[in-house]
Write an enzyme that holds these catalytic residues in place. Structure first.
Site, PDB file in Angstrom:
ATOM      1  N   THR A  36       0.818  -1.217   0.000  1.00  9.29           N
ATOM      2  CA  THR A  36       0.000   0.000   0.000  1.00  9.29           C
ATOM      3  C   THR A  36       0.850   1.264   0.000  1.00  9.29           C
ATOM      4  O   THR A  36       0.702   2.137  -0.862  1.00  9.29           O
ATOM      5  CB  THR A  36      -0.944   0.008   1.211  1.00  9.29           C
ATOM      6  OG1 THR A  36      -1.813  -1.121   1.139  1.00  9.29           O
ATOM      7  CG2 THR A  36      -1.787   1.274   1.225  1.00  9.29           C
TER       8      THR A  36
ATOM      9  N   ASP B 150      -7.783   4.288  -0.622  1.00  9.12           N
ATOM     10  CA  ASP B 150      -6.525   4.714   0.008  1.00  9.12           C
ATOM     11  C   ASP B 150      -5.845   5.851  -0.760  1.00  9.12           C
ATOM     12  O   ASP B 150      -4.632   5.828  -0.994  1.00  9.12           O
ATOM     13  CB  ASP B 150      -5.562   3.530   0.151  1.00  9.12           C
ATOM     14  CG  ASP B 150      -6.030   2.512   1.177  1.00  9.12           C
ATOM     15  OD1 ASP B 150      -7.167   2.652   1.661  1.00  9.12           O
ATOM     16  OD2 ASP B 150      -5.276   1.581   1.487  1.00  9.12           O
TER      17      ASP B 150
ATOM     18  N   ASP C 108     -11.646   4.327   2.643  1.00  6.07           N
ATOM     19  CA  ASP C 108     -10.543   4.694   3.551  1.00  6.07           C
ATOM     20  C   ASP C 108      -9.582   5.672   2.878  1.00  6.07           C
ATOM     21  O   ASP C 108      -8.354   5.542   2.993  1.00  6.07           O
ATOM     22  CB  ASP C 108      -9.778   3.440   3.991  1.00  6.07           C
ATOM     23  CG  ASP C 108     -10.662   2.430   4.701  1.00  6.07           C
ATOM     24  OD1 ASP C 108     -11.671   2.836   5.302  1.00  6.07           O
ATOM     25  OD2 ASP C 108     -10.346   1.228   4.638  1.00  6.07           O
TER      26      ASP C 108
ATOM     27  N   ARG D 179     -13.774   4.919  10.259  1.00  2.15           N
ATOM     28  CA  ARG D 179     -13.681   3.706  11.064  1.00  2.15           C
ATOM     29  C   ARG D 179     -12.258   3.606  11.608  1.00  2.15           C
ATOM     30  O   ARG D 179     -11.314   4.175  11.032  1.00  2.15           O
ATOM     31  CB  ARG D 179     -14.046   2.472  10.240  1.00  2.15           C
ATOM     32  CG  ARG D 179     -13.246   2.270   8.950  1.00  2.15           C
ATOM     33  CD  ARG D 179     -13.733   1.039   8.207  1.00  2.15           C
ATOM     34  NE  ARG D 179     -12.993   0.781   6.975  1.00  2.15           N
ATOM     35  CZ  ARG D 179     -13.091  -0.348   6.267  1.00  2.15           C
ATOM     36  NH1 ARG D 179     -13.898  -1.319   6.683  1.00  2.15           N
ATOM     37  NH2 ARG D 179     -12.403  -0.511   5.159  1.00  2.15           N
TER      38      ARG D 179
ATOM     39  N   TRP E 197      -8.652   2.285  12.322  1.00  2.00           N
ATOM     40  CA  TRP E 197      -7.652   1.382  11.755  1.00  2.00           C
ATOM     41  C   TRP E 197      -6.579   1.112  12.807  1.00  2.00           C
ATOM     42  O   TRP E 197      -5.724   1.955  13.057  1.00  2.00           O
ATOM     43  CB  TRP E 197      -7.038   1.996  10.500  1.00  2.00           C
ATOM     44  CG  TRP E 197      -5.993   1.120   9.860  1.00  2.00           C
ATOM     45  CD1 TRP E 197      -5.970  -0.240   9.815  1.00  2.00           C
ATOM     46  CD2 TRP E 197      -4.811   1.565   9.176  1.00  2.00           C
ATOM     47  NE1 TRP E 197      -4.858  -0.687   9.143  1.00  2.00           N
ATOM     48  CE2 TRP E 197      -4.130   0.399   8.734  1.00  2.00           C
ATOM     49  CE3 TRP E 197      -4.272   2.812   8.886  1.00  2.00           C
ATOM     50  CZ2 TRP E 197      -2.930   0.463   8.030  1.00  2.00           C
ATOM     51  CZ3 TRP E 197      -3.083   2.875   8.178  1.00  2.00           C
ATOM     52  CH2 TRP E 197      -2.423   1.716   7.750  1.00  2.00           C
TER      53      TRP E 197
END
Length: 689
Positions: A457, A516, A543, A604, A606
């Site tokens: 990522t 992302d 996200d 949310r 992480w």
């Protein structure tokens, strides 16, 4: 005079976001032909050469017209730059006979409440970045006062608890018989009477790029039987305002363009009318956007009003025009933005700017001398053809600012600014942030060319910033990985921009992707990584703002995007904040997008790597939320409950906002006072350089 009135009502007390970020400004005398002169003795040309651009800025519109013995509006340009932090000092310089550029650095609370400082001619009063607040009072410009600029300030909170208050004439800015006045880039709200009153034959006035909100009698023009006033009103955002938006009585020439009037759903303040052409007014109304307004445009039988190119969405009631008015271009040149672009443009562009009022003349000169500029042009007309080549040319451990000036074009490459190259600025040079684009299409599952595995990522980022004191302005960073065409690939996370550094300042950029998009990280778990994003767009679906940085998204637009298959479902933030650190703060912004209603979460938690010691945080405050936001806006992640971490809202508006509940926690006023921009940035004041 007749006036549309509403029934009197009360509103609750309000506590607003106040950013206390004082900036030390220095002022030096000037040298002319080797002879030392006091600054006020120096010529206008010499002062202009030494001063920063914001101190010498001049008005557009009617305030730029040569009339009444005054050639345009330039305020205190010919005088000294002084910095004030107290009411006594502000009043001393504002009332002085000499010209001054007066920088308000911090919050000044007026005593007594409602006091309006009487400003003399030839003054610029400007807030230092977003830190200049005038609380409980304002400014008065009397008969004959001229050449005044009021700019980049937040003027607020003189409201006395009575909605239709007839006893307390507490305005943010009032002028009676003044001329050549420019009111620009201010945040004006919650006053007992008007936010702006242009009265008693005041003329040659321009009002631009202001946010006017949370008020009853917002913006009045008139209080005279003479048809004298010439006024330009452009690029202003009116929201949560009831009447006088503006009310224009007996104006000889009123030119209104590219304004945004928004009746915000779900709030206690609703519009009774929008633009009003009264008495003998001649008004031209162009390319403005009216959202949900009642009686958006009205006129008296005696007034004229010409409409061109306006957009009306969800409005009701009177929408009138008639007669012939005038051609504004007879008096000055101007450029219209498309009406459809106005809401997004003004939501991100109105109000105080971090780049105004934050650097003294001597500091600018020193920085200019020290800075190095490296030019990038894809067509070979610069020093380098790629952005990475320019970064490679920056000396290791460089002690001063290096500006990478990037000409318009699409640069398909990955870029890394390593940790040993601080003080780098990426500056797009096009007319729009869309003109200069850095883009690539790596994803987490994309295999590296050398066969050493996949990028992961963080490694998928189009632009990776690992050096402190990085800045980017006026450009787009994108990851255009095609999820639909790569369904067999494991790992669709595709980062556009990754920061792993402290004091990162993103101003006027677009960061776009899907999953992302924007990774806001730190150099290590025990390192602080502060990021300030303003006047920008962040686009994605899953996200797409995530990481462990201490980050602020201020006065920006978060654009929700459908998934690759056309479905609407997603999450905006996924913080992985360390305990006892600040996480993500979204403030004074807008969340919208072409997606289905009630399909996106605000965030949310992480817990990266299953680390239970983390304490993720997202606060969303003073932000307009579209109907895309779920009624329960937070959710769990990987077995960790959001209720065990720090997720909250404060005074959000729009159809996606909602009342406080156990599933939708709201901050109290006391809690909100400790969750302001200054609490995130602490001793750092983001300043363009």
């Amino acid at each position: 005079m007749s006036e549309h009135r509403s029934t009197s009502r009360h509103r609750g007390s309000r506590k607003f976001l106040a950013v206390g970020l004082p900036v030390a400004l220095t002022t030096a005398g000037l040298l002319v032909n080797g002879v030392g002169l006091a600054p006020q003795q120096a010529s206008a040309a010499t002062a202009a050469a030494a001063a920063p651009a914001w101190a010498t800025a001049t008005a557009d519109g009617f305030a730029s017209v040569d009339a009444l013995g005054q050639n345009g509006t330039y305020g205190g340009r010919d005088g000294r730059i002084v910095t004030v932090r107290t009411q006594a000092d502000l009043e001393k310089y504002a009332t002085a006979a000499e010209p001054y550029v007066i920088v308000v650095a911090g919050t000044i609370t007026m005593n007594p409440v409602g006091k309006e400082i009487k400003v003399a001619s030839d003054k610029t009063i400007v807030g230092s970045g977003t830190s200049g607040h005038i609380v409980g009072g304002g400014f008065f410009l009397g008969q004959g006062v001229h050449n005044v600029i009021i700019r980049n300030l937040t003027i607020r909170d003189a409201y006395q608890g009575v909605w239709n208050d007839k006893e307390h004439d507490f305005d943010a800015v009032q002028m009676d018989g003044a001329h050549h006045v420019w009111i620009d880039h201010n945040d004006l709200r919650n006053m007992a009477d008007g936010l702006i009153d242009v009265r008693k034959d005041s003329t040659y006035v321009t009002v631009s790029w202001n946010e006017l909100s949370q008020n009853n009698k917002t913006f009045g023009i008139g209080w005279t039987e003479n048809v004298t006033t010439d006024i330009t009103i452009h690029h202003n955002w009116f929201r949560e305002t009831e009447q006088r938006n503006p009310s224009t009585d007996n104006a000889a020439h009123a030119h209104l363009y590219n304004n945004f009037l928004e009746d915000v759903a779900g709030t206690s303040i609703n519009s009774s009318y929008g633009n009003y052409s009264r008495g003998g007014t001649r008004m031209v109304l162009e390319n403005s956007y009216f959202q949900g307004m009642k009686n958006p445009v009205i006129k008296d039988a005696t007034a004229t009003l010409v409409q061109r190119g306006n957009v009306f969405s969800g409005t009701s009631g009177r929408n009138e025009s008639g007669g012939t008015a005038f051609d504004p271009r007879t008096y000055y040149a101007y450029t219209l933005d498309k009406a459809a672009d106005v809401p997004a443009l003004l939501r991100s562009g109105t109000g105080p700017r971090t780049t105004i009022g934050t650097t003294a003349a001597t500091d600018v000169t020193a920085k200019a001398a020290a800075a190095t500029t490296l030019t990038v042009a894809k067509d070979g007309t610069g020093q380098y053809k790629t952005v990475q080549a320019a970064v490679n040319a920056v000396p290791a451990n460089n002690p001063s600012r290096v500006v990478v000036s990037i000409k318009p074009g699409t640069y398909r490459e990955t870029v890394k600014v390593p940790s040993n190259k601080p003080h780098v600025t990426f500056q797009g040079t096009g007319g729009s942030r869309k003109d200069t684009v850095i883009v690539y299409n790596n994803a987490a599952g994309t295999r590296k060319p050398d066969g050493s595995g996949t990028y992961g990522t963080s490694g998928s980022a189009t632009v990776a910033v690992e050096a402190d004191d990085f800045q980017a302005r006026n450009l787009t960073v994108s990851n255009d990985f095609d999820e639909g065409a790569n369904q067999s690939l494991s790992g669709h996370q595709a980062v556009a921009l990754r920061t792993a550094a402290d004091k990162v300042f993103l101003d006027g950029v677009i960061v776009e992707g899907d999953q992302d998009t924007l990774l806001l990280d730190t150099a290590a778990k025990d390192r602080l990584g502060r990021v300030y994003v303003t006047n920008s767009y962040v686009v994605g679906n899953v996200d797409f703002v995530f990481g462990r940085a201490t980050a602020v998204l201020d006065r920006s637009v978060i654009t929700l995007k459908k998934r690759w298959d056309g479905s609407s479902a997603g999450y905006i933030t996924a913080p992985s904040t360390a305990a006892n650190r600040k996480g993500f703060l979204i403030a004074n912004s807008t969340v919208n997008g072409d997606v289905s209603d009630r399909t996106f979460y605000l965030g949310r938690p992480w817990h990266a790597g299953g680390d239970a010691s983390l304490d993720p945080q997202t606060t969303v405050r003073n932000t307009t939320l579209s109907a895309a936001i779920r009624t329960t806006p937070w959710t769990d992640m990987s077995g960790f409950s959001w209720k065990d971490d720090r997720f909250a809202e404060y005074r959000n508006t729009g159809s996606g906002s909602g009342s406080a509940s156990s599933n939708r926690p709201h901050l109290t006023d006391a809690q909100a006072a400790d969750q302001e921009i200054g609490d995130w940035l602490t001793d750092w004041t983001p300043t363009a350089s």
